[in-house]
Scaffold this motif. Structure first.
Motif, mmCIF file in Angstrom:
data_model
loop_
_atom_site.group_PDB
_atom_site.id
_atom_site.type_symbol
_atom_site.label_atom_id
_atom_site.label_comp_id
_atom_site.label_asym_id
_atom_site.label_seq_id
_atom_site.Cartn_x
_atom_site.Cartn_y
_atom_site.Cartn_z
ATOM 1 N N GLU A 44 0.813 -1.214 0.000
ATOM 2 C CA GLU A 44 0.000 0.000 0.000
ATOM 3 C C GLU A 44 0.847 1.265 0.000
ATOM 4 N N SER A 45 2.062 1.174 0.461
ATOM 5 C CA SER A 45 2.930 2.350 0.497
ATOM 6 C C SER A 45 3.273 2.791 -0.918
ATOM 7 N N ASP A 118 5.244 7.268 1.121
ATOM 8 C CA ASP A 118 3.918 7.736 1.495
ATOM 9 C C ASP A 118 3.103 6.560 2.036
ATOM 10 N N TRP A 119 2.888 6.553 3.351
ATOM 11 C CA TRP A 119 1.999 5.546 3.963
ATOM 12 C C TRP A 119 0.913 6.230 4.787
ATOM 13 N N ARG A 122 -2.225 4.423 6.144
ATOM 14 C CA ARG A 122 -2.032 3.608 7.344
ATOM 15 C C ARG A 122 -1.650 4.460 8.550
ATOM 16 N N SER A 130 -1.757 2.853 14.097
ATOM 17 C CA SER A 130 -0.698 3.346 13.218
ATOM 18 C C SER A 130 0.660 2.792 13.637
ATOM 19 N N ASN A 133 0.944 -0.563 12.353
ATOM 20 C CA ASN A 133 1.064 -0.561 10.895
ATOM 21 C C ASN A 133 2.498 -0.346 10.417
ATOM 22 N N THR A 134 3.373 0.120 11.303
ATOM 23 C CA THR A 134 4.766 0.302 10.877
ATOM 24 C C THR A 134 5.386 -1.022 10.436
ATOM 25 N N VAL A 137 4.462 -1.310 6.841
ATOM 26 C CA VAL A 137 5.256 -0.368 6.049
ATOM 27 C C VAL A 137 6.681 -0.887 5.905
ATOM 28 N N ASP A 140 6.755 -3.319 3.175
ATOM 29 C CA ASP A 140 6.684 -2.633 1.887
ATOM 30 C C ASP A 140 8.048 -2.103 1.468
#
Length: 510
Positions: A44-45, A118-119, A122, A130, A133-134, A137, A140
């Motif tokens: 998603e990033s 750009d995340w 998230r 959040s 969610n790291t 990321v 990613d």
């Protein structure tokens, strides 16, 4: 693209840059597409490669798994590459610092590749979500060939070259195990700026514990100059209520501006000094550069790696350029009465070979009879080699002096410059002893030609012919004062009679 070319920078959560998996990004994509089956569908990033002409625009995106995107975005093989990764976002938008950091990187390294990760989708969640969610990321970024805050580093076989943490987040990470937070194992070199660590552990905005090879705590790491509530109120009055968020953001975001400062103000590089605590640093006790005990802050930091993290401290100004010059002021106080005074206001003026700095305010934590005090003084001007200084002891209340007058006598002072690494001795301009009176006139001290070696020889000569002063129950400074007129002699005799042996044994010549 060589091993020294890939670098990750992040603010807030742990997201930064790293050493490439192989010698070029094209090889990374080729390897991923031909040698192994990798599913990129859940990424998603977004990876925006910026242009120096339009540093605030997302004009082209590198897409993991799509080799053509490398050439389409004019990625420069062999050039230094920076990944900038933002942290938690309340508004779901890029902060203004992203554009400023991109611009500064291009100003310093015009041919570099600068990629903004750009995340926001998230990051624009409740904080705990959040923070969790790291990890996604990180996965990613690992697929792009880099690394996010330790998580991505454990998903690749190679470490990134350097990770720079800009006040990385404290909540959810302060007490986390190393696999879930930034640590020295995550890159060849990890340096961290801590600028907002106020509060109890795991509740402060920025992480308090050292998590890199070099951890730098500007102004103690808790609060930054110019970030007071009064300053924010002034901003609100001038620019409107939208500046209210500066109360929270100011110290946290200062880490970015300190790093930007290191990029664009090469002639004003800030130096940090290794120290056991901020209290010891504030006494001026840690201005040594021996054995890698000092280092540059930011872009040009010396990549010193050791088993233990190096905690380093410095003072800064409240605006760019942030650099100040550090001095340790060390002197011994005598008085005709025993007294201890706390939190005493002083003003110091410095005069050097190239400039001068008047009325620098400093608060001395404690002043006691027959004691040595040491405190840190900073100047926002480079005055060159120090030649003279004025020391003024201010009144600490409106009622001062109504009943009595406080006074100390000073024979000499030692001053060490952090930036110049010089040690100088200063003596009163008038007479052998200076009288420092609270609320009185400033005492002027001038550089002495006396050296440490000559004083050592004088002490050895005295001991050889007269024995140890300590065995006789007096100290060298007291003995030297016997050459003064009667008033000074009487003062020192009274000091000697009123001081116990324990006090005298701590009186060591400066």
């Amino acid at each position: 693209m060589g091993k020294e070319s890939f670098w990750l920078l992040f603010i807030g959560f742990y997201v930064i840059a790293s050493e490439p998996i192989s010698s070029s990004t094209e090889e990374v994509f080729a390897s991923n597409s031909t040698q192994q089956s990798v599913d990129y569908s859940d990424i998603e990033s977004k990876f925006s490669i910026r242009n120096p002409e339009f540093p605030d625009e997302d004009l082209c995106y590198l897409v993991p798994g799509q080799r053509a995107s490398v050439s389409d975005c004019n990625f420069k093989n062999g050039s230094q590459t920076f990944l900038i990764i933002h942290g938690w976002s309340v508004a779901g938008l890029f902060e203004s610092w992203v554009y400023k950091l991109v611009t500064a990187l291009f100003e310093r390294e015009p041919s570099a590749n600068v990629i903004v990760v750009d995340w926001l989708d998230r990051a624009n969640k409740h904080y705990p979500k959040s923070a969790e969610n790291t990890r996604l990321v990180g996965a990613d970024v690992a697929n792009l060939g880099a690394h996010v805050a330790g998580v991505a580093g454990n998903l690749t076989n190679n470490k990134v070259n350097r990770i720079t943490g800009l006040d990385p987040a404290g909540p959810s990470f302060e007490n986390a195990e190393s696999l879930r937070r930034l640590s020295p194992d995550d890159a060849t070199f990890v340096d961290v700026l801590h600028t907002n660590t106020r509060g109890s552990p795991d509740l402060s905005i920025g992480i308090q514990r050292p998590v890199g090879h070099v951890d730098i705590y500007p102004n103690g790491g808790t609060f930054q100059p110019g970030c007071s509530i009064q300053h924010t109120v002034k901003l609100i009055a001038t620019y409107g209520i939208h500046n209210m968020d500066q109360i929270v953001k100011c110290s946290h975001e200062r880490s970015i501006h300190l790093f930007i400062d290191s990029l664009v103000n090469q002639a004003y590089q800030s130096w940090a000094y290794r120290c056991s605590s901020k209290d010891a640093f504030n006494k001026g006790l840690c201005l040594s550069c021996r054995k890698n005990r000092c280092n540059k802050l930011g872009y040009s930091v010396n990549k010193i790696r050791s088993a233990r993290s190096a905690k380093m401290y410095l003072k800064t100004r409240d605006m760019m350029p942030f650099k100040v010059f550090h001095y340790q002021i060390k002197l011994h106080l005598f008085s005709n009465k025993n007294m201890t005074l706390l939190e005493q206001p002083m003003k110091v003026s410095l005069f050097g070979t190239t400039d001068e700095r008047d009325d620098i305010s400093v608060t001395v934590p404690s002043m006691s009879t027959n004691s040595t005090i040491s405190f840190l003084l900073t100047s926002d001007k480079d005055i060159g080699e120090l030649l003279m200084l004025n020391l003024h002891w201010e009144k600490d209340s409106y009622l001062y002096g109504f009943f009595s007058t406080n006074q100390f006598t000073i024979r000499r002072m030692r001053i060490k410059s952090g930036e110049r690494q010089s040690k100088l001795t200063f003596k009163p301009k008038e007479g052998e002893f200076g009288s420092l009176v609270q609320g009185g006139d400033a005492v002027v001290f001038v550089k002495s030609s006396e050296t440490q070696q000559s004083r050592k020889e004088q002490r050895q000569h005295r001991r050889k012919h007269h024995g140890s002063f300590f065995k006789k129950g007096i100290n060298e400074a007291t003995a030297d004062m016997s050459k003064e007129p009667r008033s000074s002699t009487e003062i020192m005799r009274e000091t000697t009679s009123n001081s116990n042996s324990a006090q005298l044994n701590t009186t060591v010549a400066l």
